[in-house]
Scaffold this motif. Structure first.
Motif, PDB file in Angstrom:
ATOM      1  N   ILE A  81      -8.794  -8.349 -10.390  1.00  0.00           N
ATOM      2  CA  ILE A  81     -10.108  -7.690 -10.381  1.00  0.00           C
ATOM      3  C   ILE A  81     -10.127  -6.543  -9.387  1.00  0.00           C
ATOM      4  N   CYS A  82      -9.647  -6.796  -8.175  1.00  0.00           N
ATOM      5  CA  CYS A  82      -9.728  -5.757  -7.140  1.00  0.00           C
ATOM      6  C   CYS A  82      -8.802  -4.592  -7.453  1.00  0.00           C
ATOM      7  N   ARG A  83      -7.740  -4.818  -8.218  1.00  0.00           N
ATOM      8  CA  ARG A  83      -6.861  -3.714  -8.596  1.00  0.00           C
ATOM      9  C   ARG A  83      -7.507  -2.780  -9.607  1.00  0.00           C
ATOM     10  N   LYS A  84      -8.575  -3.235 -10.255  1.00  0.00           N
ATOM     11  CA  LYS A  84      -9.285  -2.415 -11.237  1.00  0.00           C
ATOM     12  C   LYS A  84     -10.511  -1.721 -10.646  1.00  0.00           C
ATOM     13  N   LEU A  85     -10.793  -1.977  -9.379  1.00  0.00           N
ATOM     14  CA  LEU A  85     -11.941  -1.312  -8.767  1.00  0.00           C
ATOM     15  C   LEU A  85     -11.673   0.183  -8.647  1.00  0.00           C
ATOM     16  N   PRO A  86     -12.658   1.035  -8.929  1.00  0.00           N
ATOM     17  CA  PRO A  86     -12.414   2.471  -8.989  1.00  0.00           C
ATOM     18  C   PRO A  86     -12.392   3.181  -7.647  1.00  0.00           C
ATOM     19  N   THR A 124     -12.308   2.932  -3.014  1.00  0.00           N
ATOM     20  CA  THR A 124     -12.124   2.178  -1.781  1.00  0.00           C
ATOM     21  C   THR A 124     -13.437   1.588  -1.284  1.00  0.00           C
ATOM     22  N   GLY A 125     -14.559   2.307  -1.490  1.00  0.00           N
ATOM     23  CA  GLY A 125     -15.862   1.772  -1.101  1.00  0.00           C
ATOM     24  C   GLY A 125     -16.175   0.479  -1.832  1.00  0.00           C
ATOM     25  N   ASN A 126     -15.886   0.428  -3.145  1.00  0.00           N
ATOM     26  CA  ASN A 126     -16.079  -0.812  -3.893  1.00  0.00           C
ATOM     27  C   ASN A 126     -15.147  -1.915  -3.401  1.00  0.00           C
ATOM     28  N   PHE A 127     -13.950  -1.532  -2.994  1.00  0.00           N
ATOM     29  CA  PHE A 127     -12.978  -2.497  -2.486  1.00  0.00           C
ATOM     30  C   PHE A 127     -13.494  -3.150  -1.203  1.00  0.00           C
ATOM     31  N   ILE A 128     -14.088  -2.358  -0.318  1.00  0.00           N
ATOM     32  CA  ILE A 128     -14.645  -2.901   0.920  1.00  0.00           C
ATOM     33  C   ILE A 128     -15.811  -3.844   0.613  1.00  0.00           C
ATOM     34  N   GLN A 129     -16.669  -3.472  -0.346  1.00  0.00           N
ATOM     35  CA  GLN A 129     -17.786  -4.327  -0.728  1.00  0.00           C
ATOM     36  C   GLN A 129     -17.282  -5.624  -1.361  1.00  0.00           C
ATOM     37  N   PHE A 130     -16.209  -5.532  -2.144  1.00  0.00           N
ATOM     38  CA  PHE A 130     -15.610  -6.712  -2.769  1.00  0.00           C
ATOM     39  C   PHE A 130     -15.153  -7.711  -1.710  1.00  0.00           C
ATOM     40  N   ASN A 177      -6.745   4.949   4.277  1.00  0.00           N
ATOM     41  CA  ASN A 177      -5.844   3.969   4.839  1.00  0.00           C
ATOM     42  C   ASN A 177      -6.662   3.001   5.673  1.00  0.00           C
ATOM     43  N   LEU A 178      -6.769   1.764   5.216  1.00  0.00           N
ATOM     44  CA  LEU A 178      -7.657   0.787   5.850  1.00  0.00           C
ATOM     45  C   LEU A 178      -6.956  -0.067   6.896  1.00  0.00           C
ATOM     46  N   CYS A 179      -5.690   0.231   7.173  1.00  0.00           N
ATOM     47  CA  CYS A 179      -4.935  -0.549   8.151  1.00  0.00           C
ATOM     48  C   CYS A 179      -4.522   0.342   9.303  1.00  0.00           C
ATOM     49  N   CYS A 180      -4.543  -0.206  10.503  1.00  0.00           N
ATOM     50  CA  CYS A 180      -4.046   0.542  11.654  1.00  0.00           C
ATOM     51  C   CYS A 180      -2.534   0.653  11.579  1.00  0.00           C
ATOM     52  N   ALA A 181      -1.994   1.661  12.253  1.00  0.00           N
ATOM     53  CA  ALA A 181      -0.555   1.924  12.176  1.00  0.00           C
ATOM     54  C   ALA A 181       0.261   0.811  12.817  1.00  0.00           C
ATOM     55  N   THR A 231     -15.200 -15.301   2.221  1.00  0.00           N
ATOM     56  CA  THR A 231     -13.888 -15.400   2.855  1.00  0.00           C
ATOM     57  C   THR A 231     -12.763 -15.454   1.831  1.00  0.00           C
ATOM     58  N   SER A 232     -12.960 -16.198   0.738  1.00  0.00           N
ATOM     59  CA  SER A 232     -11.907 -16.313  -0.264  1.00  0.00           C
ATOM     60  C   SER A 232     -11.645 -14.980  -0.957  1.00  0.00           C
ATOM     61  N   TRP A 233     -12.698 -14.186  -1.191  1.00  0.00           N
ATOM     62  CA  TRP A 233     -12.508 -12.872  -1.795  1.00  0.00           C
ATOM     63  C   TRP A 233     -11.808 -11.924  -0.817  1.00  0.00           C
ATOM     64  N   GLN A 234     -12.109 -12.095   0.453  1.00  0.00           N
ATOM     65  CA  GLN A 234     -11.445 -11.280   1.472  1.00  0.00           C
ATOM     66  C   GLN A 234      -9.957 -11.608   1.524  1.00  0.00           C
ATOM     67  N   ASP A 235      -9.611 -12.895   1.422  1.00  0.00           N
ATOM     68  CA  ASP A 235      -8.202 -13.294   1.425  1.00  0.00           C
ATOM     69  C   ASP A 235      -7.480 -12.810   0.177  1.00  0.00           C
ATOM     70  N   GLY A 236      -8.199 -12.731  -0.943  1.00  0.00           N
ATOM     71  CA  GLY A 236      -7.586 -12.298  -2.198  1.00  0.00           C
ATOM     72  C   GLY A 236      -7.438 -10.797  -2.328  1.00  0.00           C
ATOM     73  N   ALA A 237      -7.998 -10.050  -1.383  1.00  0.00           N
ATOM     74  CA  ALA A 237      -7.927  -8.586  -1.405  1.00  0.00           C
ATOM     75  C   ALA A 237      -7.538  -8.085  -0.025  1.00  0.00           C
ATOM     76  N   PRO A 238      -6.270  -8.196   0.349  1.00  0.00           N
ATOM     77  CA  PRO A 238      -5.853  -7.766   1.688  1.00  0.00           C
ATOM     78  C   PRO A 238      -6.007  -6.258   1.871  1.00  0.00           C
ATOM     79  N   LEU A 239      -6.290  -5.850   3.104  1.00  0.00           N
ATOM     80  CA  LEU A 239      -6.470  -4.433   3.406  1.00  0.00           C
ATOM     81  C   LEU A 239      -5.216  -3.621   3.116  1.00  0.00           C
ATOM     82  N   SER A 240      -4.066  -4.279   3.185  1.00  0.00           N
ATOM     83  CA  SER A 240      -2.806  -3.570   2.961  1.00  0.00           C
ATOM     84  C   SER A 240      -2.541  -3.278   1.496  1.00  0.00           C
ATOM     85  N   ASP A 241      -3.399  -3.772   0.598  1.00  0.00           N
ATOM     86  CA  ASP A 241      -3.161  -3.594  -0.836  1.00  0.00           C
ATOM     87  C   ASP A 241      -4.437  -3.155  -1.550  1.00  0.00           C
TER      88      ASP A 241
END
Length: 358
Positions: free
Chosen positions: A20-25, A27-33, A352-356, A38-48
């Motif tokens: 599902i998160c790979r089909k989001l159009p 990054t803003g929708n990805f953050i809302q997702f 880029n949602l991850c720190c270096a 907690t389970s949705w957050q685990d299923g959509a890591p910031l690195s992906d």
């Protein structure tokens, strides 16, 4: 049909959440997702995050302006996003941006690498030449070691780079003063020169390994753009022309010739004209930089295309007319995908949602 309870929504399998998160159009929708539970957050890591069209950075103009925020336009969702920049700072965003970072020059004294999505700030050593205030900064990815900042002076043609947090300062290619914009791939810089040849330079030793001749049949006198870009491990060179041989008046007046770099014996290179770039889309900005992304249906990306920005001066209204355009390498067709506001269309940034250091 029974309504799913909140508990059942949170129990969706991880593999389904990932699809599902790979089909989001956007990054803003990805953050809302990720904010649902907690389970949705685990299923959509910031690195992906889902692939998408890059965000278009608002043009700040030639003067320093006191702002506490940056503005971006997302073509995927059609929304403007405002990102707070923290404390009181003056940001000059006339330089290239990529890999989730932008270059900020504060009070003409300090240069910083800034990620507006994580608020990560890394101070850079002052540019080695004072004329480089007229230069162009570019942020590229240096494999697994993080970001690399490249600085090309548009006046003196000096060229240098640094790795924030790793190097003591700038690595300067001081023996040559004829280098223009280029790209980076696999520990090497590929840089076009004033004479239109291409230098292949070892980033560690700063030695020129190979000089590749310019495409023999090209007429560079009418070229409006000359871009180098790394795409799926290949080095591509795209030359932009007006169809009638003069300055292009509209978005449909452009075409591109695309070449691929072939290394014949490991030391000798040549540019070979190609008719397709395969399953890729190229993006070029106002500063002569380019990068490659894979298409994504949710974002509306098309394969085998070049995305570029057309700017035309409107003397009647004393403003710039800007538009985002898409050139199809397959049939040579140019589509104006959207009109841009006067302050948009300077450069791109891929969120880029991850720190270096993560």
């Amino acid at each position: 049909m029974p309504v799913l309870t909140e508990d059942k929504w949170s129990q969706l399998p991880p593999e389904l959440l990932h699809l599902i998160c790979r089909k989001l159009p956007d990054t803003g929708n990805f953050i809302q997702f990720r904010a649902v539970c907690t389970s949705w957050q685990d299923g959509a890591p910031l690195s992906d995050p889902p692939p998408q069209l890059p965000w278009i950075l608002e043009h700040r103009g030639p003067k320093l302006q006191a702002r506490r925020h940056l503005r971006f336009y997302s073509h995927s969702s059609g929304k403007m996003y405002c990102v707070c920049g923290g404390g009181r700072s003056s940001w000059l965003l006339g330089s290239g941006a990529f890999e989730g970072h932008v270059i900020a020059i504060v009070d003409l004294a300090k240069t910083m690498l800034y990620n507006p999505f994580t608020s990560e700030v890394q101070a850079l050593r002052p540019a080695p030449y004072k004329p480089w205030l007229d230069g162009v900064f570019h942020v590229v990815c240096d494999g697994g070691t993080g970001c690399m900042v490249v600085n090309t002076c548009t006046i003196t043609r000096h060229f240098a780079y640094c790795r924030p947090g790793m190097d003591a300062g700038w690595n300067i290619f001081d023996e040559r003063k004829d280098m223009s914009h280029g790209t980076y791939n696999g520990g090497r810089f590929f840089v076009n020169t004033v004479s239109k040849t291409t230098l292949i330079i070892d980033a560690d030793t700063r030695g020129v390994e190979t000089i590749v001749p310019a495409p023999s049949k090209e007429n560079f006198t009418t070229a409006l753009g000359d871009y180098l870009v790394a795409s799926h491990g290949k080095i591509l060179r795209a030359l932009q022309y007006p169809r009638d041989g003069n300055q292009a008046a509209s978005a449909s007046d452009y075409y591109f010739n695309v070449y691929q770099l072939d290394m014949l014996d490991g030391k000798t290179g040549r540019w070979r004209k190609i008719e397709t770039i395969g399953n890729a889309a190229l993006f070029f900005d106002h500063h002569g930089h380019g990068f490659s992304l894979e298409p994504n249906d949710a974002a509306g990306l098309r394969r085998d295309c070049i995305y570029f920005m057309h700017k035309k001066r409107m003397w009647v209204r004393f403003c710039n007319y800007r538009s985002l355009c898409r050139y199809s390498i397959h049939d040579g067709r140019v589509d104006k995908t959207m009109s841009l506001a006067n302050k948009l269309g300077d450069t791109w940034v891929v969120p880029n949602l991850c720190c270096a250091n993560e």
